[in-house]
Design a protein around this motif. Structure first.
Motif, PDB file in Angstrom:
ATOM      1  N   GLN A 103       0.852  -1.182   0.000  1.00 40.15           N
ATOM      2  CA  GLN A 103       0.000   0.000   0.000  1.00 40.15           C
ATOM      3  C   GLN A 103       0.888   1.232   0.000  1.00 40.15           C
ATOM      4  O   GLN A 103       1.457   1.597   1.032  1.00 40.15           O
ATOM      5  CB  GLN A 103      -0.918   0.005   1.219  1.00 40.15           C
ATOM      6  N   GLU A 104       1.013   1.842  -1.175  1.00 39.14           N
ATOM      7  CA  GLU A 104       1.804   3.055  -1.296  1.00 39.14           C
ATOM      8  C   GLU A 104       1.272   3.885  -2.442  1.00 39.14           C
ATOM      9  O   GLU A 104       0.737   3.363  -3.409  1.00 39.14           O
ATOM     10  CB  GLU A 104       3.287   2.736  -1.495  1.00 39.14           C
ATOM     11  N   VAL A 105       1.417   5.203  -2.292  1.00 35.09           N
ATOM     12  CA  VAL A 105       1.028   6.143  -3.340  1.00 35.09           C
ATOM     13  C   VAL A 105       2.319   6.619  -3.997  1.00 35.09           C
ATOM     14  O   VAL A 105       3.232   7.088  -3.318  1.00 35.09           O
ATOM     15  CB  VAL A 105       0.244   7.339  -2.754  1.00 35.09           C
ATOM     16  N   ILE A 168       1.012  18.347  -3.738  1.00 34.98           N
ATOM     17  CA  ILE A 168      -0.005  17.303  -3.717  1.00 34.98           C
ATOM     18  C   ILE A 168       0.073  16.431  -2.461  1.00 34.98           C
ATOM     19  O   ILE A 168      -0.938  15.899  -2.011  1.00 34.98           O
ATOM     20  CB  ILE A 168       0.101  16.448  -5.001  1.00 34.98           C
ATOM     21  N   VAL A 169       1.259  16.306  -1.864  1.00 35.86           N
ATOM     22  CA  VAL A 169       1.420  15.442  -0.682  1.00 35.86           C
ATOM     23  C   VAL A 169       0.554  15.940   0.465  1.00 35.86           C
ATOM     24  O   VAL A 169      -0.190  15.166   1.086  1.00 35.86           O
ATOM     25  CB  VAL A 169       2.905  15.370  -0.246  1.00 35.86           C
ATOM     26  N   ASP A 189      14.382  10.808 -11.060  1.00 34.67           N
ATOM     27  CA  ASP A 189      15.514  10.248 -11.801  1.00 34.67           C
ATOM     28  C   ASP A 189      15.502   8.716 -11.777  1.00 34.67           C
ATOM     29  O   ASP A 189      16.529   8.069 -11.654  1.00 34.67           O
ATOM     30  CB  ASP A 189      16.851  10.753 -11.230  1.00 34.67           C
ATOM     31  N   GLY A 190      14.309   8.165 -11.855  1.00 38.48           N
ATOM     32  CA  GLY A 190      14.170   6.710 -11.885  1.00 38.48           C
ATOM     33  C   GLY A 190      14.288   6.036 -10.536  1.00 38.48           C
ATOM     34  O   GLY A 190      14.255   4.806 -10.445  1.00 38.48           O
ATOM     35  N   LYS A 191      14.414   6.787  -9.442  1.00 36.76           N
ATOM     36  CA  LYS A 191      14.525   6.217  -8.112  1.00 36.76           C
ATOM     37  C   LYS A 191      13.322   6.610  -7.275  1.00 36.76           C
ATOM     38  O   LYS A 191      12.810   7.708  -7.391  1.00 36.76           O
ATOM     39  CB  LYS A 191      15.803   6.710  -7.426  1.00 36.76           C
ATOM     40  N   LYS A 192      12.898   5.691  -6.418  1.00 39.32           N
ATOM     41  CA  LYS A 192      11.765   5.951  -5.542  1.00 39.32           C
ATOM     42  C   LYS A 192      12.278   6.619  -4.270  1.00 39.32           C
ATOM     43  O   LYS A 192      13.128   6.073  -3.569  1.00 39.32           O
ATOM     44  CB  LYS A 192      11.058   4.637  -5.209  1.00 39.32           C
ATOM     45  N   VAL A 193      11.753   7.814  -3.977  1.00 35.82           N
ATOM     46  CA  VAL A 193      12.189   8.595  -2.812  1.00 35.82           C
ATOM     47  C   VAL A 193      10.977   8.853  -1.931  1.00 35.82           C
ATOM     48  O   VAL A 193       9.899   9.216  -2.431  1.00 35.82           O
ATOM     49  CB  VAL A 193      12.799   9.947  -3.270  1.00 35.82           C
ATOM     50  N   ALA A 194      11.134   8.674  -0.628  1.00 34.56           N
ATOM     51  CA  ALA A 194      10.026   8.892   0.296  1.00 34.56           C
ATOM     52  C   ALA A 194       9.702  10.377   0.382  1.00 34.56           C
ATOM     53  O   ALA A 194      10.592  11.231   0.357  1.00 34.56           O
ATOM     54  CB  ALA A 194      10.379   8.360   1.679  1.00 34.56           C
ATOM     55  N   ALA A 195       8.410  10.689   0.504  1.00 34.51           N
ATOM     56  CA  ALA A 195       7.969  12.084   0.562  1.00 34.51           C
ATOM     57  C   ALA A 195       8.193  12.665   1.952  1.00 34.51           C
ATOM     58  O   ALA A 195       8.370  13.867   2.108  1.00 34.51           O
ATOM     59  CB  ALA A 195       6.492  12.196   0.185  1.00 34.51           C
ATOM     60  N   ALA A 196       8.155  11.836   2.973  1.00 30.51           N
ATOM     61  CA  ALA A 196       8.281  12.316   4.357  1.00 30.51           C
ATOM     62  C   ALA A 196       9.702  12.652   4.724  1.00 30.51           C
ATOM     63  O   ALA A 196      10.646  12.166   4.221  1.00 30.51           O
ATOM     64  CB  ALA A 196       7.743  11.277   5.327  1.00 30.51           C
TER      65      ALA A 196
END
Length: 196
Positions: A103-105, A168-169, A189-196
């Motif tokens: 479960q992730e956005v 949007i966050v 840049d193709g990497k998943k980074v946490a918003a928090a």
């Protein structure tokens, strides 16, 4: 005078009508396997090993059914652990393994025509958010066009015109409290980074 070349005898598979060497590239390789093991084992030695392993598993399964074990007292306990591992992994037809969705956005910014930006929001539906309602709220809040479209993985996602990725966050966490800020990620840049 040179010796006249002899014609090459080619073995054709009766199931897929391809030469036996090319069966693995045909449409029905699974159906061809028994015929290949019987008639052309030298071409696919891995199939022969696989068939022997399956036969061994089948025999050990039958022994366990009748209360006998091939490995003594330890064989029964190892059989129980392997069955519990099978329950954890869900297999789909064709041998594919189904992974449980996290479960992730995921928020991604895509640039098109060098200047125009589209912000893609994926995964809101996993938190029970209706995507059509979410796209309307996003369109009204940011005064842009927002629509629900099917992405490349055949899952629905929200496309919002413009670069609203950082605003949007806060909007998502305020509007839908079921979505925690720790479950929101950006793709940069193709990497998943946490918003928090």
């Amino acid at each position: 005078m040179a010796e006249k070349p002899q014609p090459v005898c080619v073995l054709y598979c009766p199931i897929c009508s391809l030469p036996a060497e090319y069966c693995e590239f045909g449409p029905d390789f699974e159906k061809c396997k028994p015929w290949l093991i019987k008639n052309a084992p030298e071409l696919y030695p891995d199939l022969l090993k696989e068939a022997n392993e399956k036969e061994a598993e089948k025999v050990s399964g039958q022994l366990q059914l009748f209360g006998l074990s091939s490995g003594g007292a330890d064989g029964a306990t190892s059989g129980q652990t392997s069955s519990s591992k099978q329950e954890e992994v869900k297999r789909l037809p064709g041998g594919k393994i189904k992974k449980k969705e996290r479960q992730e956005v995921v928020i991604e910014k895509v640039v098109r025509n060098k200047r125009k930006c589209i912000t893609i929001v994926k995964g809101l539906d996993l938190f029970g958010v209706k995507l059509s309602d979410a796209s309307k709220k996003l369109g009204k809040k940011f005064a842009t066009g927002a629509s629900v479209v099917k992405g490349p993985t055949e899952k629905e996602q929200i496309d919002v015109q413009g670069d609203i990725s950082y605003d949007i966050v806060e909007f998502i966490t305020d509007t839908w409290p079921a979505v925690p800020e720790t479950a929101i990620y950006f793709i940069e840049d193709g990497k998943k980074v946490a918003a928090a």
